[in-house]
Structures are given as structure tokens and as C-alpha cells.
Design a protein around this motif. Sequence first.
Motif, short mmCIF file in Angstrom:
data_model
loop_
_atom_site.label_atom_id
_atom_site.label_comp_id
_atom_site.label_asym_id
_atom_site.label_seq_id
_atom_site.Cartn_x
_atom_site.Cartn_y
_atom_site.Cartn_z
N ARG A 86 0.82 -1.21 0.00
CA ARG A 86 0.00 0.00 0.00
C ARG A 86 0.85 1.27 0.00
N ASN A 208 10.02 -11.41 11.03
CA ASN A 208 8.75 -11.70 11.67
C ASN A 208 8.43 -13.18 11.56
N ASN A 368 7.21 -0.19 7.16
CA ASN A 368 7.75 -0.63 8.44
C ASN A 368 9.14 -0.07 8.73
N LEU A 372 7.94 4.35 9.36
CA LEU A 372 7.90 4.27 10.83
C LEU A 372 8.99 5.16 11.43
N LYS A 376 7.41 8.17 13.53
CA LYS A 376 7.38 7.91 14.97
C LYS A 376 8.68 8.29 15.68
N ASP B 77 -0.79 5.53 16.02
CA ASP B 77 -1.42 5.04 14.80
C ASP B 77 -1.31 3.53 14.74
N ASP B 79 -1.83 1.63 12.08
CA ASP B 79 -1.21 1.15 10.84
C ASP B 79 0.31 1.17 10.92
N VAL B 80 0.88 2.25 11.45
CA VAL B 80 2.33 2.39 11.44
C VAL B 80 2.98 1.31 12.29
N TYR B 81 2.33 0.94 13.38
CA TYR B 81 2.91 -0.05 14.29
C TYR B 81 2.44 -1.47 14.01
N GLN B 83 3.36 -3.95 12.13
CA GLN B 83 4.33 -5.04 12.13
C GLN B 83 4.71 -5.42 13.55
N ASP B 84 4.87 -4.42 14.40
CA ASP B 84 5.21 -4.71 15.79
C ASP B 84 4.06 -5.43 16.48
#
Lengths: 460, 153
Positions: A86, A208, A368, A372, A376, B77, B79-81, B83-84
Motif C-alpha cells: 500500500r 517476523n 515498516n 515508521l 514515529k 497510529d 497502521d504504522v505499528y 508489524q510490531d
Amino acid sequence: MTLDYADVQGTILQGYRVDHARHFVLRVVDEAAARALLGSLVDPASGLPQITTAARWTIKPPYFLNIGFTSAGLAVLGQPLDGFPRAFRRGAADGATAQLVGDVGASAPAHWVDGFADAHLILSLWVHRDLGVLEQVSATLRAAWAGALEELAAQDANALPDNKVHFGYTDNISQPTVQGAPPSKRPLPDRQPVAPTGEFLLGYPNQNDGAVYGVTPPQLSTNSSFAAFRLLEQDVAGFEAWLASAAAQADIDPELLAAKVCGRWRTGVPLVLCPDIGTPDPPLAPERINDFDYVSSDPALDDTFGYKCPIGAHMRRTNPRGAQVIAGGSLHRIIRRAMPYGPPYDPASPDAAPRGLVGWFINADIANAFELIMSKWVNESTFVKSVRGPAGANPVKNISGQDVLLGVNDPATSSFTLSKPPNLELTGFGPFVTTRGGAYCYLPSITALRFISAQDHTRR
Amino acid sequence: MANPLTLVIPLREDIDLGVLQAGLAELLPNIGAAMEAVGTVHYSRVALLDHSSPNLQPKPGGTGPFSFMVITSYDGDFDVYIQDFVTHLGQIYDALLSFSADGAGIVPVAEHVEEFTAYLTANDLSAQPPSNGFPFYNAYPYTVQQVLANAPS
């Protein structure tokens, strides 16, 4: 694990150690001719410059060539995008992306250098030292793509002496170690886990639980990757002026403040190992320059609370290593292939000439990794996990604002915490970096590039 | 400022309540540690609904169909996290979705991260009309980690 290096674009797995680059921003004007051209870049019989792979060489090539496709570029070449992630489909110039990564205000896509927001392809050419080779190969490529591609922009980059960037820091020290990649010719131990191949190449187990990033159709997947291409203008005069005034306010040496906002002295020496001096005597052994973590069971080496390297320092934000952060400190690594552009900054005669950093920020999952980190870690200060220390110490309390070097940093709200008790918050600065261009790119494998070039969608 | 998640997972109609409860008994004790590792969740609770019961309250002998609810307040958010979130809670969601009427196709979620994100959004009452227009109350404007950092020891 054995990787087919000859199927992987070279810049993903190895640094070329070159002094000059030219990044062509291109748009497809004739689909069939563009496909034919792309095929010729992976066909030695064509006589044209070839896409560089990660295959080992015995004699260093005179130039290196790699290519990325934007989602618009893939679409115009007839590739369905529903099997692509996406974030890539959304693209760098999309408004939601811009908000997410901090490309706002003067950094907004509407203000980018002409061409980036409309890019289909980015073709990067690197040469070691000979600018004649850069011009010669550029001329060959331009003649080859005439009628097939339109050149929207060309951004040159030139290494500064001693691997410096315009802000004066030594760069190119820390890169992820990727499982299966060719060993670095200059390995630097870093106490960080080896990144699974799948974090940087589609089709291999990622971190993962062995899940695999991929795209469809499968011919486009294995050995391909993704990257954010960035053109970042740096306000060196503004940064130096702020260092001088803020250091006076904090009553510290400007060079120490420069180290605190980055995490390394401008010599490259990390604060965690040398918190008081950037030119230790005896010098830090070269192999120790990246051999550290922010947390340690040894109290003499531990910096959990950021008293040596601030929690909000640029390199601690963008790669927190073993520090306790939301989303995991070592799980969002990026391979950086960037180089300065513009004239060197002369502090004796400050000027406002455009200068900065341009290049690729690579990971198999743009959302990711790049998104991110930017959303963040660079542009927020709430990603740090609570660790209780003596007398109420806690890293959560020792960070504020955004990354001084890379954040949005509206002067009305910008803040940087110098965390040596008591905390001192420096405010009212920035921004020092303005995004001048960007593109989210798919970096195809050689197999994928041949597949794309062989698709004749006009005959469907 | 926290955000709400009010996730409803409709379960397969053939699911046996005893089997479900046995499965949940294995899974639920692991949720706390996973939430702590994620680090952005203020509160989390789970609930089981029986749509054959007038007040949705499951009772012995309830015939279903059943739904499972996950209700949290979280920072930032989703969506951003994601994967974690998958890293820490993926196996729990794999098990939950294996009981579900509409999510078994995205198991394992680690292999279907974007589909899992879309599933969570589609099944989150708080993200969909009309509930997304209802007020969400925050008693404090702090993150989980800020609360933990400033709480008395």
C-alpha cells in the motif's frame, strides 16, 4: 543462505565507495520504446551501459548503474499494482504520505524540484573519480532513451573529503549487516543483530517469524526490494548559527552540542564511547567506532538515560539499537546510499547555495522502515519506553520535540532535551532540512527487469 | 491521546462453545505479556457474545453464533505499528482468527499484514459508522509510557 548476487541490484547489498553520482528522474513517453530500452540495460549484447548487480568483480567497474520504478512508472508500463504494498502504491508525493513522514510546509511535494512528483523511474549512475566517465555514460544513456523517456531532472552528487556531509559530520559509518550479503570490505562490529535477508530483499524470510515480503506476479518478487529516494536540502548556515547561540545558552562547547544532536562527534566518534571529547588521545581504534550500544549491563558503558548520548539524538532516534523503544530498536533498519550535493560550505564566507544529501534509503518494507522511522522516531518523542532509574530517572523524561537534524522543527514548537541532570530544553530552532524531492521506488531484480521489459501490453 | 479499538470477530457457526473456551483458556493468559511488549496499550479486555441470547450474554448451553470482542485504548497510529503488533500478538490473532467466520483466510497474519490491517479496520466498531462518530473519553492526555514513567514506584 546463498543469494544469486547476479540477480540483485548492486546498490542494495553493497556500497560502491564512489565520489560522484547523477540521479536521473525520468518519465515514460513511449511505453514500447521504454520497455525495449529497459531490456537493453540488462542485455550485454545491446552495447549499452548495464544495470550493476551485486555479483563480485575482480576489477572495479568504471561506473555503476541502478534503477527504481515508482508506482506510476510500473502502471504506465502496464504492471498491475494490486500485488504491491500500500505505501508504495500511495507513493512519496501523496498527501497522506507527506503528512506521515513530515514533508509539510516548505517540504511539501508541491514545492519539490520539478519532476519528482511526476517521476516514473529514477536511474542512478555512480562513478569512482572520473567525471569524464560520468559525462560519457550520461551521454550514451541520454541518446539511448531519446523518444522513450523524458528526462525531468538530473541531480548530481559529489562526495566531500573524509566522508563528511555538509553539516560537518562523518557519514557512512553504520549500515545494517544483511544475512547473505557480500561481506563488507571494511567491516565495523556494531553489536546489532544480523538483519534477515528478507528485510532487504523480497522473497526471503524476514524478522517476523520467517514471514516473507513479496509482490505479485512472482517474477517481480524474489531479489527485488523497495526504497525511498530523497533529496534533502540542508541549511548549514542556519544550523551553525543555532549551534553557536544554543551552545552559549547551554554553556557548553558548540562542538559538544553538535555531537549531542547527532550522537557522534563530527569526527565520527560516538558519544557513548567518548562523551567528553571527539578527538580522544589515543585515538579510538577504527574498528571500535561503531562498536557500542545504548544499554549495557556494565554501568560504565550503560547510557539508558541518555546522559552521554541524548535519547533524542539523530542517530539514537533513527537506530535505537538495544534501547527500549516502541516497535523494537533493531527491527527497523535502513540501508543508506546517499551522498552530498551542492558546493562545500565555507564557514568563512557563509552562503545560501542549495546543498544537502541525495540518495536511496532501502528496505523491503517502506511502511515498516522508512515511514515508521520518519513518523514515529524522527518526528515524535513518545516512542521511548519507560525504564525506571534511581531518583526518578527515566528515558521517557529525557526527550522532547523532533530530530534536530531531520525533523519538521517548526520554531514555534521545536525542542531538544540535553539530558544531563537537570534537563535543559533548547527551543525555537529549525528546520535545518527541507525535502526538495522524493520518490517511493520498487528496485526490481534483474529477472524482474527482464520480465517488465518483455511484457507487451499493447498487444493484449 | 489514546484511540479506541472495539474489535468484533464473528465466529464460525459450527464452533463449539467448549472447544472455544478451551482454546481461549490457552491464549488469553499470554495477552498481557504481549500488550506490555507492544507498549502502546493502556487497557485491554476481551468478551464473548452469544447472538442467540437476548442480551448477548453467553449462558450454559448457549447455541451461538458467537462473537469475540477485543476492546483496547491505545496510543498512536495502528497502521504504522502494525508489524510490531504482529510480532507480539500475531500468534494470538492467528488462533482467534482460526475460530472466526471471516478471518481464517488471513492466517498467519504475519504473511498477510496488509489484509490483517484491513480486517482490523473493517471489524473495529470504533473505526466504522456510526460508532466512529460517538465520543471517546480520555481522562488524561498521556501515553502509556509517560504514565509508567511518572507513576510512583
